[in-house]
Write a protein that holds these residues in place. Structure first.
Motif, short mmCIF file in Angstrom:
data_model
loop_
_atom_site.label_atom_id
_atom_site.label_comp_id
_atom_site.label_asym_id
_atom_site.label_seq_id
_atom_site.Cartn_x
_atom_site.Cartn_y
_atom_site.Cartn_z
N ILE A 198 0.84 -1.20 0.00
CA ILE A 198 0.00 0.00 0.00
C ILE A 198 0.87 1.25 0.00
CG2 ILE A 198 -1.68 1.34 1.33
CD1 ILE A 198 -2.77 -1.41 2.34
N ALA A 199 1.93 1.24 0.81
CA ALA A 199 2.84 2.39 0.87
C ALA A 199 3.47 2.63 -0.50
CB ALA A 199 3.91 2.16 1.93
N SER A 200 3.90 1.55 -1.14
CA SER A 200 4.51 1.67 -2.46
C SER A 200 3.51 2.20 -3.48
CB SER A 200 5.04 0.30 -2.90
OG SER A 200 5.53 0.35 -4.20
N LEU A 201 2.32 1.62 -3.49
CA LEU A 201 1.27 2.04 -4.42
C LEU A 201 0.94 3.52 -4.25
CD1 LEU A 201 -0.88 1.30 -6.55
CD2 LEU A 201 -2.39 0.71 -4.64
N ALA A 202 0.75 3.95 -3.03
CA ALA A 202 0.40 5.35 -2.76
C ALA A 202 1.48 6.30 -3.28
CB ALA A 202 0.18 5.56 -1.27
N GLY A 203 2.73 5.86 -3.22
CA GLY A 203 3.83 6.69 -3.70
C GLY A 203 3.85 6.87 -5.20
N PHE A 204 3.18 6.00 -5.94
CA PHE A 204 3.13 6.10 -7.40
C PHE A 204 1.91 6.85 -7.91
CE2 PHE A 204 6.00 2.36 -7.09
CZ PHE A 204 7.03 2.84 -7.88
N ILE A 205 1.02 7.25 -7.03
CA ILE A 205 -0.18 7.98 -7.45
C ILE A 205 0.13 9.47 -7.46
CG2 ILE A 205 -2.59 8.49 -6.90
CD1 ILE A 205 -2.72 5.69 -5.58
N LYS A 206 -0.28 10.12 -8.53
CA LYS A 206 -0.03 11.56 -8.67
C LYS A 206 -0.68 12.32 -7.50
CE LYS A 206 0.19 11.59 -13.71
NZ LYS A 206 -0.51 12.02 -14.94
N PRO A 207 0.03 13.29 -6.94
CA PRO A 207 -0.50 14.04 -5.79
C PRO A 207 -1.86 14.69 -6.06
CG PRO A 207 1.83 14.50 -6.07
CD PRO A 207 1.41 13.67 -7.26
N ASP A 208 -2.11 15.14 -7.28
CA ASP A 208 -3.39 15.82 -7.56
C ASP A 208 -4.57 14.85 -7.68
OD1 ASP A 208 -2.41 14.82 -9.99
OD2 ASP A 208 -3.29 16.46 -11.16
N MET A 209 -4.32 13.55 -7.53
CA MET A 209 -5.40 12.56 -7.55
C MET A 209 -5.97 12.33 -6.15
SD MET A 209 -6.19 11.51 -10.56
CE MET A 209 -6.00 13.18 -11.12
N PHE A 210 -5.34 12.91 -5.15
CA PHE A 210 -5.84 12.78 -3.78
C PHE A 210 -6.77 13.94 -3.45
CE2 PHE A 210 -1.90 10.35 -3.71
CZ PHE A 210 -2.31 9.19 -3.09
N LYS A 211 -7.74 13.67 -2.61
CA LYS A 211 -8.68 14.70 -2.17
C LYS A 211 -7.92 15.76 -1.39
CE LYS A 211 -12.59 11.53 -1.85
NZ LYS A 211 -13.46 10.77 -0.93
N GLN A 212 -8.45 16.96 -1.46
CA GLN A 212 -7.83 18.08 -0.73
C GLN A 212 -7.80 17.75 0.76
OE1 GLN A 212 -9.70 21.84 -1.42
NE2 GLN A 212 -8.23 22.95 -0.19
N GLY A 213 -6.65 17.97 1.37
CA GLY A 213 -6.49 17.73 2.80
C GLY A 213 -6.05 16.32 3.15
N PHE A 214 -6.05 15.41 2.17
CA PHE A 214 -5.61 14.05 2.43
C PHE A 214 -4.09 14.05 2.54
CE2 PHE A 214 -4.30 9.75 1.30
CZ PHE A 214 -5.12 9.00 2.12
N ASN A 215 -3.58 13.45 3.62
CA ASN A 215 -2.15 13.44 3.87
C ASN A 215 -1.56 12.10 3.43
OD1 ASN A 215 0.46 13.42 4.93
ND2 ASN A 215 -0.13 14.61 6.72
N VAL A 216 -1.08 12.07 2.19
CA VAL A 216 -0.56 10.81 1.65
C VAL A 216 0.72 10.38 2.36
CG1 VAL A 216 0.76 11.84 -0.25
CG2 VAL A 216 -0.13 9.52 -0.47
N GLN A 217 1.53 11.32 2.79
CA GLN A 217 2.77 10.95 3.51
C GLN A 217 2.44 10.28 4.84
OE1 GLN A 217 5.76 10.83 2.21
NE2 GLN A 217 4.84 11.63 0.34
N ASN A 218 1.40 10.74 5.50
CA ASN A 218 0.96 10.11 6.74
C ASN A 218 0.47 8.68 6.46
OD1 ASN A 218 0.36 10.06 9.57
ND2 ASN A 218 -1.79 10.35 9.04
#
Length: 145
Positions: A76-96
């Protein structure tokens, strides 16, 4: 009266068959690797960074075989790192999310992080068919303990 009963019985069997067809296959419980692969394949190719192209095949091969919580978390950590940052909802903390995914110890934690990732993505990050498969996917994910 008998005709109504027969119709009701056939209708119920049809409903059960259709409902089961929508759920991912489960063997003695849901297969987390299969659910992780289904989720990954539901994300639009354009939602990934350019680096994903060279990694996708190996990732899916590995993810499909993952059976333990630590492996799921790392995937999951690896997958999340390959998703473009603008594909996450505003305020979602992908690094967390990535930090949390890298520290999971139980399957309940792993499934929680996967649900969190799914919920953190914008609807446009997914292929059009995801909305119809999502409920069955979440139901199967909830079977994992």
């Amino acid at each position: 009266m008998k005709l109504k009963f027969a119709f009701a019985a056939v209708s119920m069997l049809f409903f059960v068959a259709v409902t089961n067809a929508q759920l991912p296959k489960v063997n003695g419980g849901a297969n987390i690797g299969s659910l992780l692969s289904q989720f990954t394949n539901a994300i639009k190719p354009a939602s990934f960074t350019d680096q994903w192209t060279g990694t996708k095949g190996n990732f899916l091969s590995t993810a499909g075989k993952v059976k333990d919580a630590v492996g799921v978390g790392k995937s999951i950590a690896s997958l999340a790192g390959f998703i473009k940052p603008d594909m996450f909802k505003q305020g979602f903390n992908v690094q967390n999310l990535i930090s949390t995914a890298n520290t999971v110890k139980t399957m309940a934690q792993a499934t929680g992080v996967l649900k969190n990732l799914e919920g953190g993505l914008k609807p446009e990050a997914f292929l059009s068919g995801w909305s119809t498969k999502r409920t069955g996917w979440l139901s199967a994910l909830n079977l994992i303990k």
